[in-house]
Design a protein around this motif. Structure first.
Motif, mmCIF file in Angstrom:
data_model
loop_
_atom_site.group_PDB
_atom_site.id
_atom_site.type_symbol
_atom_site.label_atom_id
_atom_site.label_comp_id
_atom_site.label_asym_id
_atom_site.label_seq_id
_atom_site.Cartn_x
_atom_site.Cartn_y
_atom_site.Cartn_z
ATOM 1 N N LEU B 114 -13.459 -7.227 -17.630
ATOM 2 C CA LEU B 114 -13.490 -5.755 -17.662
ATOM 3 C C LEU B 114 -13.016 -5.097 -16.358
ATOM 4 C CD1 LEU B 114 -14.575 -3.048 -19.146
ATOM 5 C CD2 LEU B 114 -16.563 -3.399 -17.698
ATOM 6 N N PRO B 115 -13.517 -5.540 -15.179
ATOM 7 C CA PRO B 115 -13.084 -4.852 -13.949
ATOM 8 C C PRO B 115 -11.569 -4.899 -13.746
ATOM 9 C CG PRO B 115 -14.998 -6.212 -13.503
ATOM 10 C CD PRO B 115 -14.562 -6.557 -14.900
ATOM 11 N N GLU B 117 -9.399 -4.437 -15.881
ATOM 12 C CA GLU B 117 -8.746 -3.381 -16.668
ATOM 13 C C GLU B 117 -8.899 -2.012 -16.003
ATOM 14 O OE1 GLU B 117 -10.465 -3.566 -20.581
ATOM 15 O OE2 GLU B 117 -10.276 -5.744 -20.631
ATOM 16 N N VAL B 118 -9.746 -1.950 -14.962
ATOM 17 C CA VAL B 118 -10.048 -0.655 -14.355
ATOM 18 C C VAL B 118 -9.558 -0.575 -12.905
ATOM 19 C CG1 VAL B 118 -11.898 0.950 -13.772
ATOM 20 C CG2 VAL B 118 -12.075 -0.417 -15.850
ATOM 21 N N VAL B 119 -9.727 -1.681 -12.156
ATOM 22 C CA VAL B 119 -9.461 -1.662 -10.726
ATOM 23 C C VAL B 119 -7.995 -2.020 -10.442
ATOM 24 C CG1 VAL B 119 -10.088 -2.716 -8.518
ATOM 25 C CG2 VAL B 119 -11.843 -2.314 -10.244
ATOM 26 N N LYS B 123 -5.153 -3.649 -12.668
ATOM 27 C CA LYS B 123 -4.897 -2.798 -13.831
ATOM 28 C C LYS B 123 -3.408 -2.804 -14.177
ATOM 29 C CE LYS B 123 -5.892 1.964 -15.120
ATOM 30 N NZ LYS B 123 -6.445 3.227 -14.581
ATOM 31 N N HIS B 175 -13.058 -9.215 -9.499
ATOM 32 C CA HIS B 175 -12.025 -8.414 -8.847
ATOM 33 C C HIS B 175 -12.104 -8.528 -7.327
ATOM 34 C CE1 HIS B 175 -15.670 -6.145 -9.442
ATOM 35 N NE2 HIS B 175 -15.303 -5.255 -8.563
#
Lengths: 259, 275
Positions: B114-115, B117-119, B123, B175
């Motif tokens: 998940l991280p 996909e955001v950081v 990303k 991450h």
């Protein structure tokens, strides 16, 4: 004792969930047939299943056309209800202001028996399809809106914290958490909403329509054609079960992770 | 591994400060009158340091973590990260709570990733299929180090509590954050599992060497894992005692039985009781 044990064991298998309801349904019709035949109940009071079946065959054309009308109005109302329910639900769920302003209105509106609105709809839009769609819509959208709002309200704050600590934007938090979290709530409400939409459409047809299964049943009973009325009821039961079953199955398939 | 042990037992080299707590405090309004929760805390945390905060429940340990993360910035005083005052959620930190908060709609591997996909820059990178494959392999390796190799495709409800917590730690580390924040991550686990997790967390941390802040009320956990343990007093709390732990690393669960380990724990316990 031994047979009871074996029956108990069988009831836990997967096949039992198909076999037992089928047997129960068949049994119901058999008992019904026997009671009507033995007590010689006239068909205009309670028709036997065989008489209902004959009527179904004889009137299959009318039953088909009217059930398609009912299905159409139900689905049209239902689709509108999903759109309005999801939008309203997200508004109430995300905005405190929208919640304070809209929620009491929604609750108040939801307590009005919808059948009381049908004559007004008929006055505004004429007898027929439009009042049926509107009634289906009005009955169905409330549970969807409430469930969406409830779903958004039950997102774990720590889950949002995980996202915020990664520097996620509000949209990303919605996309990765809010939306998937709400999905099971939406699907749970769809099962309820489709049944309500169906009820709404039929109610409207019985009050103000010249089409649909509801109208067919009203006409049949005023003509003392009780077997045809029962045939209409059977069609309703089958359609209602099928619609519910479709959304129950879709839920199981799409929301597999929610157990 | 032998090499890192010699480095650790050598005299400590002063590392640059990454976090400065500058007279931070916390107060609530209770029935109209202000109640001070955290009195006044000032301290520095060095880059790569493993710090624990221990203290009685309700002394504001978790609030400290929320202030450092920027999820709820310090209302009184300030915390600075590399000299910059924290006023909003920090980006690129790792965080794990007592509750693993895995997403039930994602399998273990997807939860851990998940991280990414955001950081940034991950990303951008994972939009590219071949780059994504590299990161997926890295995530699988990370899962393997915590013994979850065979559970990558399982969903959270198919995992035990300890497994979920391990996955949650992997998510906090994937991450490569500069700062790792742990809020009683093993509080809900049984004693045996907890000790296994300490060894595992130490291994992960020695591999990453990020700055780590652990909130716990388990003194043995704090001593086993930390370079520095801060003891907080009852409300309104401040730091009442500080211990620099100099135990050999990497350590096994045998350390938990050693005299020097228990000596440090006993010392801490005396200071908690005195307050």
């Amino acid at each position: 004792m031994d047979t009871l044990d074996r029956l108990e064991k069988f009831s836990r298998t997967k096949a039992a969930s198909i076999v037992f309801p089928t047997v129960a349904t068949v049994l119901l019709f058999v008992v019904w047939e026997i009671v009507v035949q033995v007590l010689k109940i006239p068909a205009y009071n309670l028709p036997a299943p065989s008489a209902i079946w004959q009527s179904t065959i004889a009137q299959s054309q009318a039953l088909w056309e009217n059930s398609m009308q009912t299905l159409l109005t139900t689905l049209a109302g239902f689709v509108l209800a999903i759109a309005a329910g999801v939008i309203l639900g997200f508004m109430i769920g995300y905005s405190r202001l929208a919640y304070i302003v809209l929620y009491p209105l929604l609750v108040g509106f939801n307590t009005i028996p919808k059948v009381a609105l049908v004559p007004l709809f008929a006055l505004w839009f004429g007898v027929g399809t439009v009042p049926a769609i509107l009634t289906a819509f009005l009955l169905a959208f409330f549970p969807i809106a409430v469930n969406v709002a409830l779903g958004l309200d039950t997102v774990e704050p720590e889950m949002k914290d995980v996202m915020r600590s990664l520097g996620a934007s509000q949209f990303e938090i919605f996309q990765k958490i809010g939306f998937p979290h709400v999905m099971p709530y939406i699907f749970a409400s769809l099962k309820v909403a489709i049944s309500l939409a169906f009820v709404g459409a039929v109610i409207s047809e019985t009050v103000a329509s010249n089409k649909g299964i509801g109208y067919l049943i009203v006409t049949a009973s005023s003509n003392f054609d009780v077997p045809l009325g029962f045939a209409g009821l059977m069609v309703l039961a089958i359609m209602g079960t099928a619609l519910y079953g479709f959304f129950a199955a879709a839920e199981k398939y799409l929301i597999y992770w929610a157990r | 591994m032998v090499q890192s042990e010699t480095v650790d037992s050598a005299p400590k080299i002063e590392k640059p400060v990454i976090l400065e707590f500058d007279h931070i405090g916390l107060a609530y309004q209770v029935d109209g009158s202000p109640r001070r929760i955290i009195d006044d805390i000032s301290l520095n945390i060095a880059e790569g340091e493993f710090v624990s905060f221990v203290g009685p429940s309700g002394c504001g340990k978790t609030s400290i973590l929320r202030m450092v993360s920027g999820l709820s910035p310090a209302p009184l005083g300030e915390i600075r990260v590399r000299g910059n005052k924290i006023t909003q959620p920090l980006k690129n930190i790792g965080i794990a709570f007592q509750n693993p908060v895995l997403m039930p709609w994602r399998n273990t591997l997807d939860n851990v990733m998940l991280p990414l996909e955001v950081v940034e820059p991950y990303k951008q990178e994972i939009r590219n299929a071949s780059r994504k494959a590299i990161h997926t392999r890295a995530a699988e390796e990370l899962l393997a180090t915590v013994g979850l190799k065979d559970f990558a495709k399982q969903y959270p409800w198919q995992l035990s509590g300890g497994m979920r917590q391990r996955a949650s730690l992997c998510r906090a580390l994937i991450h490569k954050p500069e700062i790792l924040l742990l809020d009683e991550p093993f509080g809900a686990l049984d004693a045996f599992t907890r000790e296994e997790m300490w060894v595992m967390l130490q291994e992960l941390w020695m591999h990453n060497r990020c700055t780590c802040i652990l909130i716990t009320h388990d003194l043995r956990e704090a001593v086993f894992l930390s370079d520095t343990v801060y003891v907080m007093g009852p409300r309104p709390s401040s730091i009442v005692y500080k211990v620099d732990v100099n135990l050999p690393r990497p350590s096994t669960s045998d350390l938990l039985l050693s005299d020097e380990f228990n000596h440090v724990v006993a010392d801490l316990r005396r200071h908690i009781h005195r307050n």
